[in-house]
Design an enzyme around this catalytic site. Structure first.
Site, PDB file in Angstrom:
ATOM      1  N   TYR A 180       4.568  -1.643  -8.213  1.00 41.68           N
ATOM      2  CA  TYR A 180       4.032  -2.516  -7.174  1.00 41.68           C
ATOM      3  C   TYR A 180       3.272  -1.669  -6.171  1.00 41.68           C
ATOM      4  O   TYR A 180       3.786  -0.655  -5.695  1.00 41.68           O
ATOM      5  CB  TYR A 180       5.177  -3.253  -6.470  1.00 41.68           C
ATOM      6  CG  TYR A 180       4.744  -4.206  -5.380  1.00 41.68           C
ATOM      7  CD1 TYR A 180       4.043  -5.367  -5.679  1.00 41.68           C
ATOM      8  CD2 TYR A 180       5.063  -3.958  -4.052  1.00 41.68           C
ATOM      9  CE1 TYR A 180       3.657  -6.253  -4.677  1.00 41.68           C
ATOM     10  CE2 TYR A 180       4.684  -4.840  -3.038  1.00 41.68           C
ATOM     11  CZ  TYR A 180       3.991  -5.984  -3.359  1.00 41.68           C
ATOM     12  OH  TYR A 180       3.614  -6.871  -2.370  1.00 41.68           O
ATOM     13  N   ASP A 275       1.574   6.770  -5.103  1.00 38.54           N
ATOM     14  CA  ASP A 275       2.008   5.774  -4.129  1.00 38.54           C
ATOM     15  C   ASP A 275       3.428   6.123  -3.680  1.00 38.54           C
ATOM     16  O   ASP A 275       4.397   5.832  -4.368  1.00 38.54           O
ATOM     17  CB  ASP A 275       1.946   4.374  -4.753  1.00 38.54           C
ATOM     18  CG  ASP A 275       2.396   3.286  -3.773  1.00 38.54           C
ATOM     19  OD1 ASP A 275       2.821   3.632  -2.649  1.00 38.54           O
ATOM     20  OD2 ASP A 275       2.323   2.096  -4.150  1.00 38.54           O
ATOM     21  N   LYS A 303       6.497   2.061   4.923  1.00 35.36           N
ATOM     22  CA  LYS A 303       7.949   2.010   5.152  1.00 35.36           C
ATOM     23  C   LYS A 303       8.441   3.052   6.170  1.00 35.36           C
ATOM     24  O   LYS A 303       8.251   2.849   7.356  1.00 35.36           O
ATOM     25  CB  LYS A 303       8.675   2.064   3.808  1.00 35.36           C
ATOM     26  CG  LYS A 303       8.234   0.859   2.942  1.00 35.36           C
ATOM     27  CD  LYS A 303       9.056   0.552   1.735  1.00 35.36           C
ATOM     28  CE  LYS A 303       8.682  -0.821   1.190  1.00 35.36           C
ATOM     29  NZ  LYS A 303       7.925  -0.830  -0.053  1.00 35.36           N
TER      30      LYS A 303
HETATM   31  C1  LIG Z   1       6.602  -1.700  -0.386  1.00 35.16           C
HETATM   32  C2  LIG Z   1       5.596  -1.057  -1.236  1.00 35.16           C
HETATM   33  C3  LIG Z   1       4.224  -1.336  -1.113  1.00 35.16           C
HETATM   34  C4  LIG Z   1       3.703  -2.387  -0.193  1.00 35.16           C
HETATM   35  O1  LIG Z   1       3.979  -2.129   1.153  1.00 35.16           O
HETATM   36  P1  LIG Z   1       3.963  -3.343   2.203  1.00 35.16           P
HETATM   37  O2  LIG Z   1       4.202  -2.646   3.516  1.00 35.16           O
HETATM   38  O3  LIG Z   1       5.058  -4.263   1.794  1.00 35.16           O
HETATM   39  O4  LIG Z   1       2.643  -3.966   2.131  1.00 35.16           O
HETATM   40  C5  LIG Z   1       3.342  -0.615  -1.880  1.00 35.16           C
HETATM   41  N1  LIG Z   1       3.764   0.319  -2.739  1.00 35.16           N
HETATM   42  C6  LIG Z   1       5.068   0.605  -2.905  1.00 35.16           C
HETATM   43  C7  LIG Z   1       5.473   1.663  -3.855  1.00 35.16           C
HETATM   44  C8  LIG Z   1       6.021  -0.093  -2.172  1.00 35.16           C
HETATM   45  O5  LIG Z   1       7.317   0.169  -2.369  1.00 35.16           O
END
Ligand SMILES: *Cc1c(COP(=O)(O)O)cnc(C)c1O
Length: 464
Positions: A180, A275, A303
């Site tokens: 994601y 990511d 985060k």
């Molecule tokens: C949570 C997450 C996102 C998206 O971040 P948001 O602040 O929810 O938009 C993207 N990549 C990874 C790996 C994530 O865990």
């Protein structure tokens, strides 16, 4: 009411007002009598919310559809605990989905936010704090020569991909099934069935044309990546990967996998975007790239970087980052980007992590191992098929007896069994992520008492 047998009363009892210990039949054993979870107020709030917000929520998984039952409405949180509107207390095992690595309402972060708020919430002009947080990020992620702050992980990934396309002048993007990268259109591609097939929209409202340049490949398989590059040697702008997958549940990279992605992208002149929105500052101060020793071209963060406030960042090679406006032709902007409150929270959070690096990460490793392995042992005793995937303070208990190495094997888990486990744990005062396909997180506020509480609750849930 549920009964949880235990031999460790002192550790757990104080956490649940209304709960009490009764003596077991055997000498020296005790049973924790848990009051049934009453969610009257939460249910009222959910019903009102459903009139106002689709599903009553602002992010789908919060509705508990994957696990069933009423979602508690949180009133406040402190350390390792969440408190709901009905007066229930929960041991938190999802940490706001990652940011709360130092526990909830960590005093230095709270103070920093309060002080920043008193100076003004947003200016739409540059502040010293952006440079301060950028320097801290750079200390943790040496490959980030330049970076830009945004307001979410979604924005960080979306912008990094636009930048990679702008820099390389290529259109295609490789992502992996079960990874994601936020909810931007091009990344909402479902787990595809065929190897190197063109993207299939994973959401209504995303036209096929929007994802026709997104190639979704199985994770942990370098051959399919090689094949995709061989088919389009000069068309792939970047590979974006969750270095340790968290968004299909926790899935570890196979030995040599990340190194292989680095080699292939370099060979074909594509950028590697790691990511680290979830893994950054989580698996180590320098994220998964420090742990596995890989050097991406671009890194995305979110985060933890904002200390619990809306914040993300993307950064990496200076020659690539300088393609961004106002220096270069790739447009990217944000009214609230680099928000002073988010910067202050991030500075307080990262400063603490940097100053206490050794104790923070060794402590997290120890606590999480004890929790993850403690519950795995209970499952073995109960004869429940459970596979535990864990790196540091991030883990998932998959309800399957088989190894989970990619999205297909994660999807083979017994999600109904997970749902029952989730509910039983919640009843016993332990709040797990509300889906089999999400990672659990431990904070520095979790200690011996919390280890015991989780293992005892799991004993009640799996053995009875
Ligand atoms: C949570 C997450 C996102 C998206 O971040 P948001 O602040 O929810 O938009 C993207 N990549 C990874 C790996 C994530 O865990």
């Amino acid at each position: 009411m549920s009964l949880i047998p235990s031999t460790s009363t002192a550790l757990v009892a104080r956490h649940w007002p209304g709960n009490r210990w009764i003596r077991g039949e055997r000498a020296g054993t005790f049973i924790l009598e848990c009051m049934a979870l009453t969610l009257t107020r939460s249910r009222e709030l959910q019903l009102r919310a459903e009139q106002l917000l689709p599903g009553g929520v602002d992010s789908p998984v919060r509705a508990f559809r994957a696990v069933g039952g009423d979602p508690p409405f949180v009133k406040r949180a402190e350390g390792a605990y969440l408190f709901d509107e009905d007066g229930n207390q929960y041991l938190d095992l999802f940490g706001s989905w990652g940011p709360m690595i130092l526990g909830h309402a960590f005093p230095p972060v709270v103070e920093a936010i309060q002080q920043a708020a008193a100076r003004g919430a947003s200016f739409g002009a540059s502040t010293a704090a952006e440079g301060d947080l950028a320097e801290l990020v750079q200390r943790c992620f040496p490959v980030v020569e330049k970076l830009r702050f945004v307001s979410s992980g979604t924005e960080a990934c979306m912008s990094a991909i636009r930048l990679a396309r702008g820099f390389t002048g290529r259109k295609f993007v490789i992502k992996f099934e079960g990874c994601y990268h936020g909810h931007s259109d091009a990344m909402l591609v479902k787990a595809g069935s065929g190897v190197a097939t063109l993207g299939i929209p994973g959401s209504a409202g995303v036209p096929e044309e929007t994802v026709m340049h997104t190639l979704a490949l199985p994770f942990n398989d370098l051959e399919v990546v090689r094949a995709a590059f061989a088919a389009r040697p000069e068309e792939i702008a970047c590979v974006i990967v969750e270095p340790v997958v968290g968004n299909a549940g926790t899935i570890l990279p196979a030995a040599g996998y990340l190194e292989g992605l680095r080699e292939i992208t370099t060979e074909f002149g594509a950028l590697l975007i790691v990511d680290e929105v979830m893994t950054g500052f989580r698996l180590s101060l320098g994220g998964a790239q420090q742990l596995y020793g890989i050097k991406p071209d671009l890194t995305t963060l979110g985060k933890i970087v904002g200390g619990g406030l809306p914040c993300g960042a993307f950064g990496g090679r200076a020659d690539v980052m300088d393609y961004l406006a106002p220096l270069g032709p790739v447009y990217q902007a944000g009214t609230l980007s680099g928000n002073p409150l988010a910067m202050a929270a991030g500075i307080a959070m990262l400063s603490h992590l940097i100053a206490h690096e050794d104790e923070v990460y060794s402590g997290l490793e120890k606590t999480t191992r004890a929790i993850a392995e403690g519950v795995a042992a209970v499952a073995r005793e109960a004869g429940v098929a459970l596979t535990t995937n864990r790196v540091g303070s991030m883990f998932t208990w998959f309800f399957t007896g088989d190894a989970v190495t990619d999205f297909a094997s994660a999807a083979a888990s017994d999600t109904a069994a997970f749902g029952r486990f989730h509910r039983a744990m919640l009843e016993a005062g332990v709040w797990l992520p509300a889906s089999q396909f999400e990672a659990a997180f431990i904070s520095t506020a979790h200690g011996k008492a919390e280890i015991a509480a989780v293992v005892e609750a799991a004993r009640g849930a799996l053995i009875g």
